[in-house]
Motif scaffolding. Structure first.
Motif, PDB file in Angstrom:
ATOM      1  N   LYS A 114       0.809  -1.170   0.036  1.00  0.00           N
ATOM      2  CA  LYS A 114       0.034   0.028  -0.053  1.00  0.00           C
ATOM      3  C   LYS A 114       0.702   1.066  -0.042  1.00  0.00           C
ATOM      4  N   HIS A 115       1.788   1.252   0.752  1.00  0.00           N
ATOM      5  CA  HIS A 115       2.702   2.371   0.897  1.00  0.00           C
ATOM      6  C   HIS A 115       3.592   2.525  -0.383  1.00  0.00           C
ATOM      7  N   THR A 140       2.749   1.516  -3.474  1.00  0.00           N
ATOM      8  CA  THR A 140       1.667   1.949  -4.496  1.00  0.00           C
ATOM      9  C   THR A 140       1.562   3.351  -4.399  1.00  0.00           C
ATOM     10  N   HIS A 141       1.193   3.841  -3.187  1.00  0.00           N
ATOM     11  CA  HIS A 141       1.000   5.361  -2.839  1.00  0.00           C
ATOM     12  C   HIS A 141       2.045   6.313  -3.288  1.00  0.00           C
TER      13      HIS A 141
END
Length: 156
Positions: free
Chosen positions: A131-132, A134-135
């Motif tokens: 998630k980190h 991809t952000h």
């Protein structure tokens, strides 16, 4: 947030050999439905040549090496392994591939296209790290787009 100061209109230097390899890699990965960003920083002190985001959310890191000296001078590549599901070396057809670790992916590239010769082993990222990253990927891509759309912002 204050806008960055406009950059001076300086001549753009010609692409370096590694950047030309990255272009071929990015073109090829697009044919596999992967989108890419170049020169992304997954963590402070690390800068990967190409990070690719696949259609199922997979993250690949590709390090482009244009010469034996370029490869032998790289002391950070093992630090990239914890920021991707797969890791690849991208080199041109004349590169001495016996120098590269056998247990990593291999892409043969030029400035027009590339070919995945060997898939790297898959090591799935943990969900919070994915998630980190991809952000970070999305923000990096958006900032690049802003810089291309409005070069006066100095976001290069």
């Amino acid at each position: 947030m204050p806008l960055p100061q406009p950059a001076l209109d300086l001549p753009v230097p010609p692409p370096r050999p590694g950047q030309l390899l990255a272009r071929g890699v990015c073109r090829h990965l697009l044919s596999h439905d992967f989108v890419t960003v170049e020169e992304m920083t997954p963590a402070p002190g690390l800068r990967v040549d190409v990070m690719a985001l696949g259609p199922k959310g997979e993250l690949w890191v590709i390090e482009c090496k244009s010469s034996r000296a370029d490869f032998q001078g790289d002391r950070k590549w093992q630090g990239y392994l914890e920021f991707c599901d797969r890791f690849f070396w991208a080199v041109d057809a004349d590169f001495p591939v016996e120098l590269l670790p056998d247990d990593m992916g291999l892409i043969i590239a030029d400035h027009y296209d590339a070919e995945i010769v060997r898939m790297g082993p898959e090591t799935k990222l943990a969900a919070p790290r994915r998630k980190h990253l991809t952000h970070r990927f999305a923000r990096h891509a958006a900032l690049r787009w802003h810089g291309a759309r409005d070069p006066g912002l100095g976001l290069r």
